[in-house]
Design a protein around this motif. Sequence first.
Motif, PDB file in Angstrom:
ATOM      1  N   MET A 164      12.081  23.461  33.681  1.00 27.84           N
ATOM      2  CA  MET A 164      12.805  24.727  33.641  1.00 27.84           C
ATOM      3  C   MET A 164      11.924  25.764  32.945  1.00 27.84           C
ATOM      4  O   MET A 164      11.304  25.482  31.925  1.00 27.84           O
ATOM      5  CB  MET A 164      14.112  24.538  32.886  1.00 27.84           C
ATOM      6  CG  MET A 164      15.020  25.715  32.895  1.00 27.84           C
ATOM      7  SD  MET A 164      16.159  25.822  34.266  1.00 27.84           S
ATOM      8  CE  MET A 164      17.084  24.336  34.116  1.00 27.84           C
ATOM      9  N   ILE A 165      11.885  26.935  33.507  1.00 25.44           N
ATOM     10  CA  ILE A 165      11.102  28.057  32.984  1.00 25.44           C
ATOM     11  C   ILE A 165      12.065  29.163  32.563  1.00 25.44           C
ATOM     12  O   ILE A 165      13.000  29.489  33.299  1.00 25.44           O
ATOM     13  CB  ILE A 165      10.137  28.603  34.067  1.00 25.44           C
ATOM     14  CG1 ILE A 165       9.134  27.539  34.491  1.00 25.44           C
ATOM     15  CG2 ILE A 165       9.452  29.878  33.615  1.00 25.44           C
ATOM     16  CD1 ILE A 165       8.159  27.111  33.422  1.00 25.44           C
ATOM     17  N   LEU A 166      11.826  29.727  31.386  1.00 25.03           N
ATOM     18  CA  LEU A 166      12.609  30.874  30.929  1.00 25.03           C
ATOM     19  C   LEU A 166      11.750  32.118  31.047  1.00 25.03           C
ATOM     20  O   LEU A 166      10.694  32.211  30.410  1.00 25.03           O
ATOM     21  CB  LEU A 166      13.072  30.695  29.480  1.00 25.03           C
ATOM     22  CG  LEU A 166      13.818  31.892  28.872  1.00 25.03           C
ATOM     23  CD1 LEU A 166      15.142  32.160  29.604  1.00 25.03           C
ATOM     24  CD2 LEU A 166      14.064  31.678  27.394  1.00 25.03           C
ATOM     25  N   GLU A 167      12.192  33.040  31.876  1.00 28.07           N
ATOM     26  CA  GLU A 167      11.552  34.351  31.987  1.00 28.07           C
ATOM     27  C   GLU A 167      12.176  35.251  30.933  1.00 28.07           C
ATOM     28  O   GLU A 167      13.401  35.334  30.820  1.00 28.07           O
ATOM     29  CB  GLU A 167      11.791  34.931  33.376  1.00 28.07           C
ATOM     30  CG  GLU A 167      11.335  36.359  33.522  1.00 28.07           C
ATOM     31  CD  GLU A 167      11.854  37.034  34.781  1.00 28.07           C
ATOM     32  OE1 GLU A 167      11.555  38.234  34.939  1.00 28.07           O
ATOM     33  OE2 GLU A 167      12.555  36.400  35.580  1.00 28.07           O
ATOM     34  N   ILE A 168      11.350  35.933  30.169  1.00 32.62           N
ATOM     35  CA  ILE A 168      11.813  36.907  29.180  1.00 32.62           C
ATOM     36  C   ILE A 168      11.217  38.255  29.571  1.00 32.62           C
ATOM     37  O   ILE A 168       9.997  38.414  29.568  1.00 32.62           O
ATOM     38  CB  ILE A 168      11.391  36.530  27.754  1.00 32.62           C
ATOM     39  CG1 ILE A 168      11.905  35.133  27.394  1.00 32.62           C
ATOM     40  CG2 ILE A 168      11.892  37.583  26.758  1.00 32.62           C
ATOM     41  CD1 ILE A 168      11.345  34.584  26.096  1.00 32.62           C
ATOM     42  N   ALA A 169      12.086  39.173  29.931  1.00 30.70           N
ATOM     43  CA  ALA A 169      11.636  40.520  30.305  1.00 30.70           C
ATOM     44  C   ALA A 169      12.148  41.497  29.254  1.00 30.70           C
ATOM     45  O   ALA A 169      13.352  41.554  28.987  1.00 30.70           O
ATOM     46  CB  ALA A 169      12.167  40.909  31.680  1.00 30.70           C
ATOM     47  N   GLN A 170      11.241  42.225  28.648  1.00 33.20           N
ATOM     48  CA  GLN A 170      11.616  43.266  27.692  1.00 33.20           C
ATOM     49  C   GLN A 170      11.621  44.593  28.443  1.00 33.20           C
ATOM     50  O   GLN A 170      10.620  44.968  29.052  1.00 33.20           O
ATOM     51  CB  GLN A 170      10.641  43.329  26.530  1.00 33.20           C
ATOM     52  CG  GLN A 170      11.012  44.413  25.521  1.00 33.20           C
ATOM     53  CD  GLN A 170      10.147  44.340  24.299  1.00 33.20           C
ATOM     54  OE1 GLN A 170      10.189  43.373  23.565  1.00 33.20           O
ATOM     55  NE2 GLN A 170       9.356  45.379  24.068  1.00 33.20           N
TER      56      GLN A 170
ATOM     57  N   GLY B 173      16.471  28.969  43.131  1.00 33.33           N
ATOM     58  CA  GLY B 173      15.846  28.478  41.908  1.00 33.33           C
ATOM     59  C   GLY B 173      16.282  29.165  40.631  1.00 33.33           C
ATOM     60  O   GLY B 173      15.831  28.789  39.557  1.00 33.33           O
ATOM     61  N   CYS B 174      17.155  30.159  40.714  1.00 31.75           N
ATOM     62  CA  CYS B 174      17.628  30.840  39.512  1.00 31.75           C
ATOM     63  C   CYS B 174      18.822  30.078  38.949  1.00 31.75           C
ATOM     64  O   CYS B 174      19.804  29.840  39.655  1.00 31.75           O
ATOM     65  CB  CYS B 174      18.010  32.284  39.818  1.00 31.75           C
ATOM     66  SG  CYS B 174      18.435  33.234  38.340  1.00 31.75           S
ATOM     67  N   ARG B 175      18.737  29.699  37.681  1.00 32.52           N
ATOM     68  CA  ARG B 175      19.776  28.883  37.045  1.00 32.52           C
ATOM     69  C   ARG B 175      20.690  29.663  36.107  1.00 32.52           C
ATOM     70  O   ARG B 175      21.845  29.316  35.936  1.00 32.52           O
ATOM     71  CB  ARG B 175      19.123  27.737  36.274  1.00 32.52           C
ATOM     72  CG  ARG B 175      18.412  26.772  37.157  1.00 32.52           C
ATOM     73  CD  ARG B 175      19.423  26.031  38.003  1.00 32.52           C
ATOM     74  NE  ARG B 175      18.749  25.366  39.107  1.00 32.52           N
ATOM     75  CZ  ARG B 175      19.316  25.172  40.281  1.00 32.52           C
ATOM     76  NH1 ARG B 175      20.518  25.594  40.507  1.00 32.52           N
ATOM     77  NH2 ARG B 175      18.656  24.555  41.234  1.00 32.52           N
TER      78      ARG B 175
ATOM     79  N   ASP C 283      14.087  27.312  38.056  1.00 32.49           N
ATOM     80  CA  ASP C 283      13.694  25.908  38.227  1.00 32.49           C
ATOM     81  C   ASP C 283      12.207  25.734  37.971  1.00 32.49           C
ATOM     82  O   ASP C 283      11.785  24.796  37.292  1.00 32.49           O
ATOM     83  CB  ASP C 283      13.998  25.423  39.645  1.00 32.49           C
ATOM     84  CG  ASP C 283      15.471  25.160  39.875  1.00 32.49           C
ATOM     85  OD1 ASP C 283      16.229  24.992  38.902  1.00 32.49           O
ATOM     86  OD2 ASP C 283      15.875  25.138  41.059  1.00 32.49           O
ATOM     87  N   THR C 284      11.404  26.632  38.555  1.00 34.90           N
ATOM     88  CA  THR C 284       9.951  26.567  38.431  1.00 34.90           C
ATOM     89  C   THR C 284       9.405  27.985  38.284  1.00 34.90           C
ATOM     90  O   THR C 284      10.095  28.966  38.612  1.00 34.90           O
ATOM     91  CB  THR C 284       9.298  25.933  39.675  1.00 34.90           C
ATOM     92  OG1 THR C 284       9.535  26.784  40.803  1.00 34.90           O
ATOM     93  CG2 THR C 284       9.834  24.532  39.949  1.00 34.90           C
ATOM     94  N   LEU C 285       8.182  28.100  37.850  1.00 37.20           N
ATOM     95  CA  LEU C 285       7.525  29.394  37.779  1.00 37.20           C
ATOM     96  C   LEU C 285       7.457  30.023  39.170  1.00 37.20           C
ATOM     97  O   LEU C 285       7.690  31.221  39.342  1.00 37.20           O
ATOM     98  CB  LEU C 285       6.125  29.245  37.183  1.00 37.20           C
ATOM     99  CG  LEU C 285       5.296  30.519  37.062  1.00 37.20           C
ATOM    100  CD1 LEU C 285       5.958  31.519  36.120  1.00 37.20           C
ATOM    101  CD2 LEU C 285       3.889  30.187  36.585  1.00 37.20           C
ATOM    102  N   GLU C 286       7.171  29.211  40.171  1.00 35.25           N
ATOM    103  CA  GLU C 286       7.051  29.700  41.540  1.00 35.25           C
ATOM    104  C   GLU C 286       8.381  30.225  42.086  1.00 35.25           C
ATOM    105  O   GLU C 286       8.382  31.107  42.937  1.00 35.25           O
ATOM    106  CB  GLU C 286       6.500  28.597  42.451  1.00 35.25           C
ATOM    107  CG  GLU C 286       5.059  28.246  42.170  1.00 35.25           C
ATOM    108  CD  GLU C 286       4.863  27.409  40.898  1.00 35.25           C
ATOM    109  OE1 GLU C 286       5.822  26.770  40.421  1.00 35.25           O
ATOM    110  OE2 GLU C 286       3.730  27.422  40.376  1.00 35.25           O
ATOM    111  N   SER C 287       9.498  29.689  41.604  1.00 38.73           N
ATOM    112  CA  SER C 287      10.803  30.216  42.026  1.00 38.73           C
ATOM    113  C   SER C 287      10.895  31.700  41.720  1.00 38.73           C
ATOM    114  O   SER C 287      11.456  32.476  42.503  1.00 38.73           O
ATOM    115  CB  SER C 287      11.948  29.483  41.319  1.00 38.73           C
ATOM    116  OG  SER C 287      12.011  28.142  41.684  1.00 38.73           O
TER     117      SER C 287
END
Length: 99
Positions: free
Chosen positions: A1-7, A34-36, A57-61
């Motif tokens: 699992m990848i967490l995207e953090i956007a400021q 792929g978005c959880r 799910d993945t960076l590629e998602s």
Amino acid sequence: MILEIAQIDIKPGSEPDFEAGIAKAAEIFRAAKGCRSFAVRRSVEKPQRYRLLIEWDTLESHTKDFTGSQAWQDYRAMVSPYFEVPPSVEHTELTLQAF
């Protein structure tokens, strides 16, 4: 699992419009492959600053399936007019969950 953090820093006075747009955009992320999860947090110290916390799910998602897609373009159309500067985005992996 990848967490995207956007400021995201918003133009002064546009917070209510940005919040309305990002609330609508949540449905785009709900349908994205792929978005959880999708959460938005607002800074207490800097009320014009928001952080989007999106689990993939993945960076590629995120980087291949979503970014550049029509859904991504629709999302950006809803919120980008309120950006003070382009968002800062990074991806993280869980290293430790202590409790």
